[in-house]
Design a protein around this motif. Structure first.
Motif, PDB file in Angstrom:
ATOM      1  N   ASP A  27       9.343 -13.829  28.207  1.00  0.00           N
ATOM      2  CA  ASP A  27       9.173 -12.514  27.596  1.00  0.00           C
ATOM      3  C   ASP A  27      10.302 -12.300  26.591  1.00  0.00           C
ATOM      4  O   ASP A  27      11.391 -12.861  26.716  1.00  0.00           O
ATOM      5  CB  ASP A  27       9.227 -11.415  28.657  1.00  0.00           C
ATOM      6  N   GLY A  28      10.050 -11.453  25.625  1.00  0.00           N
ATOM      7  CA  GLY A  28      11.105 -11.191  24.643  1.00  0.00           C
ATOM      8  C   GLY A  28      10.680 -10.160  23.631  1.00  0.00           C
ATOM      9  O   GLY A  28       9.637  -9.503  23.763  1.00  0.00           O
ATOM     10  N   ASP A  40       4.282  -9.202  12.478  1.00  0.00           N
ATOM     11  CA  ASP A  40       3.324  -9.930  13.312  1.00  0.00           C
ATOM     12  C   ASP A  40       4.084 -10.971  14.118  1.00  0.00           C
ATOM     13  O   ASP A  40       4.954 -11.666  13.575  1.00  0.00           O
ATOM     14  CB  ASP A  40       2.265 -10.637  12.453  1.00  0.00           C
ATOM     15  N   VAL A  41       3.768 -11.094  15.406  1.00  0.00           N
ATOM     16  CA  VAL A  41       4.376 -12.113  16.253  1.00  0.00           C
ATOM     17  C   VAL A  41       3.266 -12.990  16.798  1.00  0.00           C
ATOM     18  O   VAL A  41       2.296 -12.495  17.384  1.00  0.00           O
ATOM     19  CB  VAL A  41       5.195 -11.484  17.396  1.00  0.00           C
ATOM     20  N   PHE A  42       3.401 -14.299  16.626  1.00  0.00           N
ATOM     21  CA  PHE A  42       2.367 -15.224  17.092  1.00  0.00           C
ATOM     22  C   PHE A  42       3.034 -16.500  17.578  1.00  0.00           C
ATOM     23  O   PHE A  42       4.223 -16.757  17.293  1.00  0.00           O
ATOM     24  CB  PHE A  42       1.347 -15.531  15.977  1.00  0.00           C
ATOM     25  N   VAL A  43       2.260 -17.282  18.325  1.00  0.00           N
ATOM     26  CA  VAL A  43       2.741 -18.576  18.784  1.00  0.00           C
ATOM     27  C   VAL A  43       2.173 -19.639  17.850  1.00  0.00           C
ATOM     28  O   VAL A  43       1.000 -19.578  17.463  1.00  0.00           O
ATOM     29  CB  VAL A  43       2.349 -18.844  20.245  1.00  0.00           C
ATOM     30  N   GLN A  44       3.004 -20.558  17.513  1.00  0.00           N
ATOM     31  CA  GLN A  44       2.612 -21.603  16.568  1.00  0.00           C
ATOM     32  C   GLN A  44       2.687 -22.955  17.264  1.00  0.00           C
ATOM     33  O   GLN A  44       3.706 -23.326  17.842  1.00  0.00           O
ATOM     34  CB  GLN A  44       3.551 -21.574  15.352  1.00  0.00           C
ATOM     35  N   GLN A  99      -0.100  -7.554  18.412  1.00  0.00           N
ATOM     36  CA  GLN A  99      -0.793  -6.990  17.274  1.00  0.00           C
ATOM     37  C   GLN A  99       0.222  -6.486  16.236  1.00  0.00           C
ATOM     38  O   GLN A  99       1.341  -6.100  16.567  1.00  0.00           O
ATOM     39  CB  GLN A  99      -1.690  -5.834  17.716  1.00  0.00           C
ATOM     40  N   SER A 100      -0.219  -6.502  14.984  1.00  0.00           N
ATOM     41  CA  SER A 100       0.664  -6.114  13.885  1.00  0.00           C
ATOM     42  C   SER A 100       1.183  -4.696  14.070  1.00  0.00           C
ATOM     43  O   SER A 100       0.433  -3.788  14.437  1.00  0.00           O
ATOM     44  CB  SER A 100      -0.090  -6.226  12.556  1.00  0.00           C
ATOM     45  N   THR A 101       2.477  -4.548  13.853  1.00  0.00           N
ATOM     46  CA  THR A 101       3.128  -3.247  13.951  1.00  0.00           C
ATOM     47  C   THR A 101       3.552  -2.806  12.560  1.00  0.00           C
ATOM     48  O   THR A 101       4.288  -3.523  11.879  1.00  0.00           O
ATOM     49  CB  THR A 101       4.357  -3.320  14.870  1.00  0.00           C
ATOM     50  N   ALA A 106      11.032  -3.131  16.363  1.00  0.00           N
ATOM     51  CA  ALA A 106      11.079  -4.082  17.480  1.00  0.00           C
ATOM     52  C   ALA A 106       9.664  -4.384  17.947  1.00  0.00           C
ATOM     53  O   ALA A 106       8.861  -3.462  18.171  1.00  0.00           O
ATOM     54  CB  ALA A 106      11.922  -3.521  18.627  1.00  0.00           C
ATOM     55  N   VAL A 107       9.363  -5.663  18.084  1.00  0.00           N
ATOM     56  CA  VAL A 107       8.035  -6.098  18.495  1.00  0.00           C
ATOM     57  C   VAL A 107       8.168  -6.981  19.727  1.00  0.00           C
ATOM     58  O   VAL A 107       8.778  -8.054  19.659  1.00  0.00           O
ATOM     59  CB  VAL A 107       7.336  -6.881  17.364  1.00  0.00           C
TER      60      VAL A 107
END
Length: 369
Positions: free
Chosen positions: A93-94, A113-117, A140-142, A153-154
């Motif tokens: 988590d983070g 946007d935060v995603f895993v690559q 989801q985009s903030t 902060a996302v």
């Protein structure tokens, strides 16, 4: 009475043109210093900063113990570790935090946007060769308005065990490439609006690499990533000079012009002119000092039946003393110089010392320096 001695005047007269040239040249330098220091100092081009900004993007992370052990009780939160155990705490988590500051008024809209690559990468001489790349959204985009000093902060959550299985499965779909399999949490921040009064439309990408192994996974958190910039303008400012320049210039100018004027005046009014008597006296004194080691001061008694010869110069008498290997006797009574060779007496009578005259142009004398 003369203000300058005979030797000094002779030096000035012999070097009159050179001294005049030097005085005029130094006066010209003083004039330049005076002109630039007081009349037209000129300008310098300086660069002045009118605005600046700085942004920072950083990841924080933790993992909650889901399968307790003797070392890690269930429910314990492990924060910002470099290595986590997959079986003990499989979910990372983070949060990603972005903040910025600006020197002037700004009005920005920020989206994160935060995603895993997932990707397969091979290093080559020309850089990185990406065989394939897949991205899956984590948050989801903030979108929010972001003023200077505020932050966005996302949060995110990633099951690293499942992510490791996913990257291997995707690579298997591509025939198991020879590249290095990578997992990373990526945040892309897009900014639009105005910053320090200037339009902005840009995007920044931040990565948090995760390297899984058989029983653990490593989080390569490089810390905050900062970006900054500024805007400058060129301005013309008046040059400034120190006291050595502003005071030394007038002193050189006035002093050297005064010296040159005095030099010209002295030459045109015969103030610096040496009379014949002064020149003879100076020549005698110079020779007396030069051949002092050949001369002894003593009493000269009259000698009968000796042929006496008068010599015109002290240099000539020195030559006779050298040829006859005799010393020169300077009489302490009349200051004559004598060389006695046994049957002959050679005598030199020095010129009289000039005396000070009341009229400068007619002076026959003055005391030497």
């Amino acid at each position: 009475m003369w203000l300058l001695g005979q030797k000094t005047r002779r030096t000035v007269v012999d070097n009159h043109e050179l001294l005049l040239i030097c005085l005029v040249a130094i006066a010209a330098v003083g004039g330049y210093l005076t002109y630039t220091g007081h009349v037209a100092p000129g300008t310098d081009t300086t660069t002045r900063q009118v605005s600046s900004w700085q942004s920072s993007g950083s990841f924080s992370h933790n993992a909650t113990v889901r399968n307790g052990t003797s070392a890690f009780p269930e429910g314990e939160v492990l924060e910002d570790r470099s290595v986590y155990l997959q079986r003990v705490a499989p979910v990372l988590d983070g949060a990603f935090t972005y903040t910025y500051s600006a020197s002037n008024e700004s009005d920005l809209t920020a989206s994160a946007d935060v995603f895993v690559q997932y990707r397969s990468v091979e290093s080559t001489q020309n850089g990185a060769l990406v065989y394939w790349e897949v991205e899956r959204p984590l948050t989801q985009s903030t979108v929010q308005s972001l003023a200077a000093g505020e932050h966005i902060a996302v949060p995110f959550s990633l099951n690293v065990s499942r992510a490791a299985e996913a990257v291997r499965r995707i690579d298997s779909e591509h025939g198991q490439t020879s590249g290095r399999l990578e997992i990373a949490v990526v945040s892309q921040v897009t900014l639009s609006g105005t910053r320090n009064g200037q339009p902005v439309d840009t995007a920044h990408t931040y990565r948090l690499p995760i390297i899984p192994s058989q029983s653990s996974y490593r989080v390569e958190n490089a810390g905050p990533v900062t970006n900054s910039g500024d805007r400058t303008v060129e301005a013309q400012v008046e040059k400034t000079y120190g006291p050595l320049w502003t005071l030394g210039g007038p002193v050189l100018l006035l002093g050297c012009l005064g010296g040159a004027t005095a030099l010209v005046y002295g030459r045109t009014t015969d103030y610096l002119t040496l009379t014949d008597a002064e020149r003879r006296w100076l020549a005698y004194k110079s020779t007396r000092e030069e051949f002092d080691e050949w001369i002894t001061v003593g009493r000269a008694d009259p000698v009968d039946d000796v042929w006496t010869t008068s010599v015109d110069s002290l240099v000539g008498l020195v030559d006779i003393a050298i040829d006859t290997d005799e010393r020169i006797i300077e009489s302490d009574t009349d200051s004559d110089f004598l060389v006695y060779t046994g049957d002959r007496l050679f005598r030199y009578e020095p010129p009289p010392e000039p005396r000070t005259d009341s009229t400068m142009g007619n002076s026959d004398a003055e005391t030497s320096d």
